[in-house]
Design a protein around this motif. Structure first.
Motif, PDB file in Angstrom:
ATOM      1  N   UNK A   1      -1.650   7.383  -4.817  1.00  0.00           N
ATOM      2  CA  UNK A   1      -0.197   7.251  -4.930  1.00  0.00           C
ATOM      3  C   UNK A   1       0.350   6.782  -3.585  1.00  0.00           C
ATOM      4  N   UNK A   2       1.664   6.846  -3.423  1.00  0.00           N
ATOM      5  CA  UNK A   2       2.303   6.204  -2.263  1.00  0.00           C
ATOM      6  C   UNK A   2       1.820   6.713  -0.911  1.00  0.00           C
ATOM      7  N   UNK A   3       1.358   7.966  -0.829  1.00  0.00           N
ATOM      8  CA  UNK A   3       0.840   8.475   0.454  1.00  0.00           C
ATOM      9  C   UNK A   3      -0.277   7.566   0.987  1.00  0.00           C
ATOM     10  N   UNK A   4      -1.049   6.963   0.082  1.00  0.00           N
ATOM     11  CA  UNK A   4      -2.208   6.156   0.487  1.00  0.00           C
ATOM     12  C   UNK A   4      -1.790   4.909   1.268  1.00  0.00           C
ATOM     13  N   UNK A   5      -0.602   4.372   0.970  1.00  0.00           N
ATOM     14  CA  UNK A   5      -0.116   3.209   1.720  1.00  0.00           C
ATOM     15  C   UNK A   5       0.070   3.578   3.189  1.00  0.00           C
ATOM     16  N   UNK A   6       0.406   4.845   3.445  1.00  0.00           N
ATOM     17  CA  UNK A   6       0.581   5.312   4.830  1.00  0.00           C
ATOM     18  C   UNK A   6      -0.772   5.607   5.469  1.00  0.00           C
ATOM     19  N   UNK A   7      -1.690   6.218   4.709  1.00  0.00           N
ATOM     20  CA  UNK A   7      -3.039   6.427   5.243  1.00  0.00           C
ATOM     21  C   UNK A   7      -3.658   5.100   5.683  1.00  0.00           C
ATOM     22  N   UNK A   8      -3.401   4.059   4.899  1.00  0.00           N
ATOM     23  CA  UNK A   8      -3.947   2.731   5.199  1.00  0.00           C
ATOM     24  C   UNK A   8      -3.560   2.230   6.583  1.00  0.00           C
ATOM     25  N   UNK A   9      -2.368   2.656   7.064  1.00  0.00           N
ATOM     26  CA  UNK A   9      -1.909   2.172   8.371  1.00  0.00           C
ATOM     27  C   UNK A   9      -1.943   3.274   9.424  1.00  0.00           C
ATOM     28  N   UNK A  10      -2.702   4.349   9.123  1.00  0.00           N
ATOM     29  CA  UNK A  10      -2.946   5.383  10.133  1.00  0.00           C
ATOM     30  C   UNK A  10      -1.864   6.434  10.274  1.00  0.00           C
ATOM     31  N   UNK A  11      -0.908   6.472   9.348  1.00  0.00           N
ATOM     32  CA  UNK A  11       0.119   7.521   9.363  1.00  0.00           C
ATOM     33  C   UNK A  11      -0.362   8.660   8.464  1.00  0.00           C
ATOM     34  N   UNK A  12      -0.275   9.926   8.928  1.00  0.00           N
ATOM     35  CA  UNK A  12      -0.718  11.032   8.068  1.00  0.00           C
ATOM     36  C   UNK A  12       0.021  11.013   6.725  1.00  0.00           C
ATOM     37  N   UNK A  13      -0.723  10.805   5.651  1.00  0.00           N
ATOM     38  CA  UNK A  13      -0.145  10.767   4.304  1.00  0.00           C
ATOM     39  C   UNK A  13      -0.770  11.867   3.467  1.00  0.00           C
ATOM     40  N   UNK A  14       0.068  12.799   3.025  1.00  0.00           N
ATOM     41  CA  UNK A  14      -0.436  13.950   2.278  1.00  0.00           C
ATOM     42  C   UNK A  14       0.069  13.901   0.833  1.00  0.00           C
ATOM     43  N   UNK A  15      -0.668  14.582  -0.039  1.00  0.00           N
ATOM     44  CA  UNK A  15      -0.283  14.626  -1.454  1.00  0.00           C
ATOM     45  C   UNK A  15      -0.022  16.069  -1.865  1.00  0.00           C
ATOM     46  N   UNK A  16       0.944  16.264  -2.760  1.00  0.00           N
ATOM     47  CA  UNK A  16       1.122  17.573  -3.386  1.00  0.00           C
ATOM     48  C   UNK A  16       0.029  17.738  -4.432  1.00  0.00           C
ATOM     49  N   UNK A  17      -0.536  18.929  -4.501  1.00  0.00           N
ATOM     50  CA  UNK A  17      -1.539  19.218  -5.523  1.00  0.00           C
ATOM     51  C   UNK A  17      -0.911  20.195  -6.510  1.00  0.00           C
ATOM     52  N   UNK A  18      -0.884  19.809  -7.778  1.00  0.00           N
ATOM     53  CA  UNK A  18      -0.173  20.605  -8.775  1.00  0.00           C
ATOM     54  C   UNK A  18      -1.085  21.192  -9.831  1.00  0.00           C
TER      55      UNK A  18
END
Ligand code: ZN
Length: 281
Positions: free
Chosen positions: A216-233
């Motif tokens: 999801x959208x967090x991955x676009x940030x991981x791709x550029x080295x920004x910590x991108x986290x996901x909620x786990x439901x």
């Protein structure tokens, strides 16, 4: 698809892989052009029937597809709002969800519930009258389902700010209560995120997960080295309802989205108050 085309395949029929006659929508490729061979989803029941019939010989299938493609690109928007930080307004913590959805249902759990939780978190922080140290930014991305288009464009256009984004947390997990966050292998941030979540123990959160996914959208940030986290439901039937005609308002559980809003608000505020930015991977 090139192979299928060369083999003379007329159409590809896929199993929706959902029960009770539910269909599934997804992308067949990521280059936004008609596939070399038409692709369609069957309900799992129809797919299974064809599969069983095939055990006894050839099966003849008639396919009629009426879909069409738009003439050109269509303009779409991310929606952005923020609560300005008091001490370090140029440093940012982002909570996000995606506003687009597939059109078989209304997209209530994918990702209407995430959108509502993110908005509620921002409303609650504002209502408390406690201005954060850093800026808390809310982003409702567009085009997530077609390949995180909105968030990819966001990181491109905000290139110069990336070093000052502490972290991004995306809620794209349906309507159940959140059980934890997934840090996508950012081991360096584990301790600080633990500290951030500690005051929320009574929300039944477990320790953050470290595994890494691309979803999801967090991955676009991981791709550029920004910590991108996901909620786990914990919505048990999320993978049955999402992308299907059953993703409708009746599936929404108030207690889940309220708890998610509490976690998002607490995470965003506490992360904005940390002495430093969260470490990069
Ligand atoms: Zn989603």
């Amino acid at each position: 698809m090139t192979f299928f085309k060369e083999q003379g395949v007329t159409a590809v029929l896929r199993d929706s892989d959902k029960s009770y006659g539910l269909l599934n929508m997804t992308t067949a490729g990521n280059r936004y052009e008609p596939a070399l061979v038409p692709i369609a989803m069957l309900t799992h029941e129809d797919y299974s029937l064809i599969w069983r019939l095939l055990q006894n010989g050839a099966v003849e299938v008639e396919v009629s597809l009426s879909n069409s493609f738009s003439q050109g690109s269509v303009e779409a928007y991310n929606i952005v709002a923020e609560i300005r930080g008091l001490e370090k307004p140029d440093e940012v913590v982002i909570i996000c969800a995606h506003l687009d959805s597939w059109d078989l249902g209304t997209g209530s759990t994918d990702d209407g519930t995430g959108v509502v939780s993110v908005l509620e978190a921002a409303r609650a922080i504002k209502a408390l009258g406690l201005p954060p140290k850093r800026t808390i930014r809310v982003v409702l991305f567009t085009g997530e389902e077609q390949g995180q288009l909105g968030s990819r464009e966001y990181v491109t256009r905000h290139k110069t700010e990336l070093a000052k984004i502490s972290a991004v947390l995306s809620d794209d997990t349906g309507t159940g209560k959140l059980s934890t966050l997934r840090l996508n292998q950012n081991f360096a941030a584990h301790k600080l995120v633990d500290t951030v979540l500690a005051p929320m123990r009574d929300l039944d959160l477990i320790e953050p997960g470290m595994e890494r996914y691309y979803g999801s959208d967090y991955a676009s940030f991981n791709d550029v080295g920004v910590p991108g986290f996901a909620c786990v439901g914990s919505q048990p039937d999320y993978y049955r309802t999402h992308h299907s005609q059953a993703d409708t308002l009746d599936k929404v559980r108030d207690e889940g989205i309220v708890q998610a809003a509490q976690v998002l608000a607490g995470w965003a505020y506490n992360t904005a108050q940390l002495p430093e930015l969260l470490p990069r991977e």
